[in-house]
Scaffold this active site. Sequence first.
Site, PDB file in Angstrom:
ATOM      1  CB  CYS A  16     -39.288  34.059   3.613  1.00  0.00           C
ATOM      2  SG  CYS A  16     -40.693  33.092   4.232  1.00  0.00           S
TER       3      CYS A  16
ATOM      4  CE  LYS B 240     -44.606  31.372  -1.390  1.00  0.00           C
ATOM      5  NZ  LYS B 240     -43.409  31.654  -0.604  1.00  0.00           N
TER       6      LYS B 240
ATOM      7  CE  LYS C  99     -43.184  31.237  -5.086  1.00  0.00           C
ATOM      8  NZ  LYS C  99     -42.374  31.402  -3.923  1.00  0.00           N
TER       9      LYS C  99
ATOM     10  CB  SER D  65     -38.605  25.374  -8.364  1.00  0.00           C
ATOM     11  OG  SER D  65     -39.612  25.043  -7.429  1.00  0.00           O
TER      12      SER D  65
ATOM     13  CE1 TYR E  26     -35.162  29.605  -9.419  1.00  0.00           C
ATOM     14  CE2 TYR E  26     -37.390  28.988 -10.086  1.00  0.00           C
ATOM     15  CZ  TYR E  26     -36.494  29.361  -9.100  1.00  0.00           C
ATOM     16  OH  TYR E  26     -36.930  29.505  -7.809  1.00  0.00           O
TER      17      TYR E  26
HETATM   18  C1  PBG Z   1     -39.923  31.085   0.466  1.00  0.00           C
HETATM   19  C2  PBG Z   1     -40.088  30.948  -0.995  1.00  0.00           C
HETATM   20  C3  PBG Z   1     -40.516  29.835  -1.737  1.00  0.00           C
HETATM   21  C4  PBG Z   1     -40.403  30.169  -3.064  1.00  0.00           C
HETATM   22  C5  PBG Z   1     -39.953  31.478  -3.121  1.00  0.00           C
HETATM   23  N1  PBG Z   1     -39.799  31.957  -1.833  1.00  0.00           N
HETATM   24  C6  PBG Z   1     -40.872  28.467  -1.316  1.00  0.00           C
HETATM   25  C7  PBG Z   1     -41.986  28.141  -0.447  1.00  0.00           C
HETATM   26  O1  PBG Z   1     -42.863  28.964  -0.161  1.00  0.00           O
HETATM   27  O2  PBG Z   1     -41.944  27.006  -0.009  1.00  0.00           O
HETATM   28  C8  PBG Z   1     -40.723  29.238  -4.210  1.00  0.00           C
HETATM   29  C9  PBG Z   1     -39.982  29.469  -5.443  1.00  0.00           C
HETATM   30  C10 PBG Z   1     -39.966  28.359  -6.407  1.00  0.00           C
HETATM   31  O3  PBG Z   1     -40.604  27.286  -6.253  1.00  0.00           O
HETATM   32  O4  PBG Z   1     -39.268  28.521  -7.404  1.00  0.00           O
HETATM   33  N2  PBG Z   1     -41.039  31.437   1.177  1.00  0.00           N
HETATM   34 ZN    ZN Z   2     -40.849  31.041   3.420  1.00  0.00          ZN
END
Ligand code: PBG
Ligand code: ZN
Length: 323
Positions: free
Chosen positions: A117, A194, A247, A273, A312
């Site tokens: 990304c 996602k 996700k 997270s 995690y």
């Molecule tokens: C990047 C990405 C994100 C996460 C994984 N890859 C963050 C987002 O989309 O802002 C989130 C992982 C997490 O919250 O643990 N695109």
């Molecule tokens: Zn991203």
Amino acid sequence: MFQRFRRNRLNPHLRALVRETHVSTDDFVYPLFVRPGSGIKTEVSSMPGVFQMSIDEAIKECDELKRLGLFSIILFGIPEVKDAVGSDALCEHGIIAEAVRAIKKAHPDMFVVTDLCFCEYTDHGHCGIIDHVHETVDNDATLEISGKQALVHAKAGADMIAPSGMMDGIIETLRTALDEGGYENLPIMSYSTKFSSGYYGPFRDVAESTPSFGDRGSYQMDPANRREAINESIADEAQGADILMVKPALAYLDIIRDVKENTKLPLAIYNVSGEYAMLKYAGEKGLIDYDRVMMETMIAFKRAGADIIISYHAKEVAKLLGK
Ligand code: PBG
Ligand code: ZN
């Protein structure tokens, strides 16, 4: 007394015999955050137990993971310099390329997945190149540089690529780029379904990737949409993804089940997270039995249909399983 259900619950061994869902260290992928420098291991306040690490520390971390029986990691990079197009992600000496090379050299037996990304690499914090006219991310311009990023990861020695930017057509683009580059055997794990979620908040502190304007609603999915969630994963399966993903996980157990039933590929879930932070802080306050609630949560993911858990909690789970 009539004990239709309780008969099978009275003995712990019998309970084990009739248990339908199991969690194993084989199921887990552990996220690691790497940044330039050496000897750096900085805990992030929003995620107790999660660290930004320099590459040398990440290599030491892999020793510990292997001791615990964990052999898969997913890497996120925090570059020295961010710019409008995320150049560090396209450079063979960028943080991810360096990290993959060094980790694979020290640990050829680790399975190294790379998150693909741009949000960690752009100065605006969005997941691709900005279309200033429409104030959103330019899909096709982002696809073009994503193909380049995939080749950087592949050349560095990544074992699997995981695109997380939610650009339309990303799987087809990456499959073509990898095949043409001679990486026909490199699998793609798509962040296929996602959602645009508040649960990513703590991650953005760790990855330093909070968007500087707006949000990700024009590319990530609306949490209210179930049929669209299934469609996104079906489309990625058709484009050639090897593994699909839902996700976040905990608030989306229904979607995990839906995607599992409507596709034929292995299914990963990302226990994100915010989900981690909620359990951590509730545990620290003594409000819940942390280990118990954590394992119950992992079982729920597997029961809902997950084959792979990105979490995690992986190290804590492995320690409990080893007892
Ligand atoms: C990047 C990405 C994100 C996460 C994984 N890859 C963050 C987002 O989309 O802002 C989130 C992982 C997490 O919250 O643990 N695109
Ligand atoms: Zn991203």
